[in-house]
Enzyme design. Structure first.
Site, PDB file in Angstrom:
ATOM      1  N   TYR A   4       0.814  -1.210   0.000  1.00 26.09           N
ATOM      2  CA  TYR A   4       0.000   0.000   0.000  1.00 26.09           C
ATOM      3  C   TYR A   4       0.852   1.266   0.000  1.00 26.09           C
ATOM      4  O   TYR A   4       0.384   2.347  -0.382  1.00 26.09           O
ATOM      5  CB  TYR A   4      -0.938   0.032   1.210  1.00 26.09           C
ATOM      6  CG  TYR A   4      -2.061  -0.983   1.168  1.00 26.09           C
ATOM      7  CD1 TYR A   4      -2.335  -1.716   0.028  1.00 26.09           C
ATOM      8  CD2 TYR A   4      -2.844  -1.214   2.278  1.00 26.09           C
ATOM      9  CE1 TYR A   4      -3.348  -2.640  -0.014  1.00 26.09           C
ATOM     10  CE2 TYR A   4      -3.877  -2.151   2.257  1.00 26.09           C
ATOM     11  CZ  TYR A   4      -4.119  -2.853   1.116  1.00 26.09           C
ATOM     12  OH  TYR A   4      -5.141  -3.776   1.085  1.00 26.09           O
TER      13      TYR A   4
ATOM     14  N   LYS B  60       3.457 -15.300   2.430  1.00 28.09           N
ATOM     15  CA  LYS B  60       3.485 -16.049   1.167  1.00 28.09           C
ATOM     16  C   LYS B  60       4.949 -16.313   0.820  1.00 28.09           C
ATOM     17  O   LYS B  60       5.446 -15.954  -0.257  1.00 28.09           O
ATOM     18  CB  LYS B  60       2.758 -15.261   0.070  1.00 28.09           C
ATOM     19  CG  LYS B  60       2.466 -16.060  -1.195  1.00 28.09           C
ATOM     20  CD  LYS B  60       1.546 -17.235  -0.969  1.00 28.09           C
ATOM     21  CE  LYS B  60       1.217 -17.929  -2.295  1.00 28.09           C
ATOM     22  NZ  LYS B  60       0.510 -19.211  -2.080  1.00 28.09           N
TER      23      LYS B  60
ATOM     24  N   ASP C 145      -3.003 -18.143   1.499  1.00 23.19           N
ATOM     25  CA  ASP C 145      -4.124 -18.828   0.852  1.00 23.19           C
ATOM     26  C   ASP C 145      -4.682 -19.924   1.759  1.00 23.19           C
ATOM     27  O   ASP C 145      -5.904 -20.094   1.876  1.00 23.19           O
ATOM     28  CB  ASP C 145      -3.716 -19.393  -0.517  1.00 23.19           C
ATOM     29  CG  ASP C 145      -2.366 -20.077  -0.523  1.00 23.19           C
ATOM     30  OD1 ASP C 145      -1.658 -20.030   0.502  1.00 23.19           O
ATOM     31  OD2 ASP C 145      -2.006 -20.656  -1.571  1.00 23.19           O
TER      32      ASP C 145
ATOM     33  N   ASP D 208      -5.432  -6.833   5.818  1.00 26.73           N
ATOM     34  CA  ASP D 208      -6.641  -6.134   5.376  1.00 26.73           C
ATOM     35  C   ASP D 208      -7.711  -7.150   4.980  1.00 26.73           C
ATOM     36  O   ASP D 208      -8.888  -7.030   5.365  1.00 26.73           O
ATOM     37  CB  ASP D 208      -6.279  -5.250   4.186  1.00 26.73           C
ATOM     38  CG  ASP D 208      -7.376  -4.258   3.824  1.00 26.73           C
ATOM     39  OD1 ASP D 208      -8.397  -4.193   4.543  1.00 26.73           O
ATOM     40  OD2 ASP D 208      -7.212  -3.543   2.818  1.00 26.73           O
TER      41      ASP D 208
ATOM     42  N   ASP E  10     -11.043  -8.862   7.634  1.00 24.88           N
ATOM     43  CA  ASP E  10     -12.434  -8.758   7.184  1.00 24.88           C
ATOM     44  C   ASP E  10     -13.083 -10.138   7.131  1.00 24.88           C
ATOM     45  O   ASP E  10     -14.253 -10.300   7.494  1.00 24.88           O
ATOM     46  CB  ASP E  10     -12.498  -8.094   5.812  1.00 24.88           C
ATOM     47  CG  ASP E  10     -12.453  -6.576   5.892  1.00 24.88           C
ATOM     48  OD1 ASP E  10     -12.418  -6.043   7.018  1.00 24.88           O
ATOM     49  OD2 ASP E  10     -12.436  -5.926   4.838  1.00 24.88           O
TER      50      ASP E  10
END
Length: 405
Positions: free
Chosen positions: A179, A230, A262, A286, A290
């Site tokens: 980001y 990852k 994942d 992020d 959620d």
């Protein structure tokens, strides 16, 4: 109240530093502030957009009453941010707003964004203002609890036996990664095609400081920390895993595990109770926070806090601005009210006032009051204002007082 208090930021025990001072833990910092400010604090309110003004108005009333009952004076100033700031000033985070936030003891944010500004250029999007605010306040650790309350277990979309007892804290790095990484932008490749690119980058110090927060959180919870990355593909994740693993030697009492993002996203739905504390980078956090929030049945119930090594923290519900229901008295204010409780505990160190609010929310749910997002047959459907009124009634109740003692 046990279920509600299991995951908020009272699990946090990492040190913050003031210039020229030794490390101060949250409650020590609170004591320092109280002696200097005589239990009087400046709070910056950023209602924002959509349902933000509605839920912040309710939370402000609850904050004021809980504080007054515990001898705490709260002085509020309200500033523009997000789409409302764009409309009024042309920028999503006016200099005046950032200055006010920096000068306060804590910041309570409602929600930002909406369809109206979706097609704006990036620097003129409401979300850019939020990134600028986080950077301006130098908050780097975002903590999002996701606990399934007994009163709301049937609201989860997962089977009861899967959702019941879930109690997760996601510790998300907030100011680094893709980001914020550079280079970023648009260009034309050798084939004449337009391309967009971003950079996922982390320094060792950025990883170390968020990992320390996560280890300390896990130490105050159930002693299990899962680092999500990852590392089988991304070099930034390879460094992340190496640094977290190395730091674990300083926390021999914490059971550290690693999981690819994942797989983590799948396991959160398959068997969420396996998780205690999760630490991960900005973009993975992020998404996963959620996902974890929906296990609880509604993001309208979940608070969050973003803190740094010094200065005011930023406290906000994790839900969005919900422009479709804005102004209709349909919003659930409980996540913002619980964010206010976090503000009291970890922004100001006012534990008793925070406990009053948390106990009031629990009792209001026990009495059967529900907004539309958590409504089920046999409960009482109420709007945003009425829910706030019911919480206000119980802030002064015997059960709220009992929670303090």
């Amino acid at each position: 109240m046990a279920a509600l208090q299991a995951t908020p930021l009272k699990t946090l025990a990492f040190s913050r530093r003031r210039a020229g001072s030794a490390a101060l833990r949250p409650r020590q910092m609170a004591s320092f502030r109280c002696s200097a400010a005589a239990r009087s604090y400046n709070i910056t309110l950023l209602p924002g957009d959509g349902i933000g003004p509605e839920v912040v108005a309710v939370a402000k009333d609850v904050l004021s009453l809980a504080g007054a009952l515990e001898g705490v004076e709260l002085r509020f100033q309200e500033k523009l941010m997000g789409g409302s700031a764009l409309d009024a000033t042309g920028v999503p985070l006016p200099d005046e707003t950032l200055a006010a936030a920096r000068d306060s003891e804590a910041v309570l944010l409602g929600a930002i964004g909406g369809y109206k500004w979706d097609n704006n250029e990036k620097h003129l999007k409401p979300e850019t203002g939020l990134l600028q605010l986080r950077a301006g306040l130098r908050v780097f650790a975002n903590l999002r609890p996701a606990a399934v309350l007994p009163q709301l277990v049937d609201a989860s979309t997962l089977k009861k036996e899967v959702a019941e007892g879930v109690d997760i804290m996601v510790v998300r790095e907030l100011t680094g990664g893709i980001y914020f990484g550079k280079p970023r932008g648009f260009e034309t490749n050798d084939n004449g095609e337009e391309t967009g690119f971003n950079t996922e980058v982390y320094s060792a110090s950025e990883i170390d400081r968020i990992a320390r927060v996560a280890f300390e959180v896990a130490r105050k919870r159930r002693g299990k920390l899962c680092s999500v990355d990852k590392a089988n593909v991304l070099e930034a994740s390879m460094l992340w895993r190496r640094r977290v693993t190395a730091l674990s030697s300083e926390f021999p009492d914490i059971e550290l595990s690693h999981m690819y993002v994942d797989n983590a996203s799948m396991q959160l739905v398959r068997n969420p109770k396996q998780f205690d504390t999760i630490v991960t980078n900005n973009i993975f956090g992020d998404i996963l926070s959620d996902e974890a929030s929906m296990i609880t049945g509604s993001i309208g119930m979940l608070p969050s806090a973003s803190v740094g090594e010094s200065g005011p923290g930023l406290f906000e519900p994790i839900h969005g601005s919900a422009p479709d229901i804005a102004g209709q008295d349909k919003a659930n204010p409980l996540a913002t009210i619980l964010s206010a409780a976090m503000l009291l505990r970890y922004g100001l160190g006012e534990e008793n006032a925070a406990k009053r609010i948390e106990a009031a929310v629990t009792e209001t749910l026990n009495q059967g009051f529900r907004t539309g997002d958590i409504y089920s047959p046999g409960t009482t459907l109420v709007g945003c204002k009425r829910m706030g009124e019911e919480v206000l009634k119980t802030v002064e109740s015997e059960k709220a007082v009992a929670a303090i003692n």
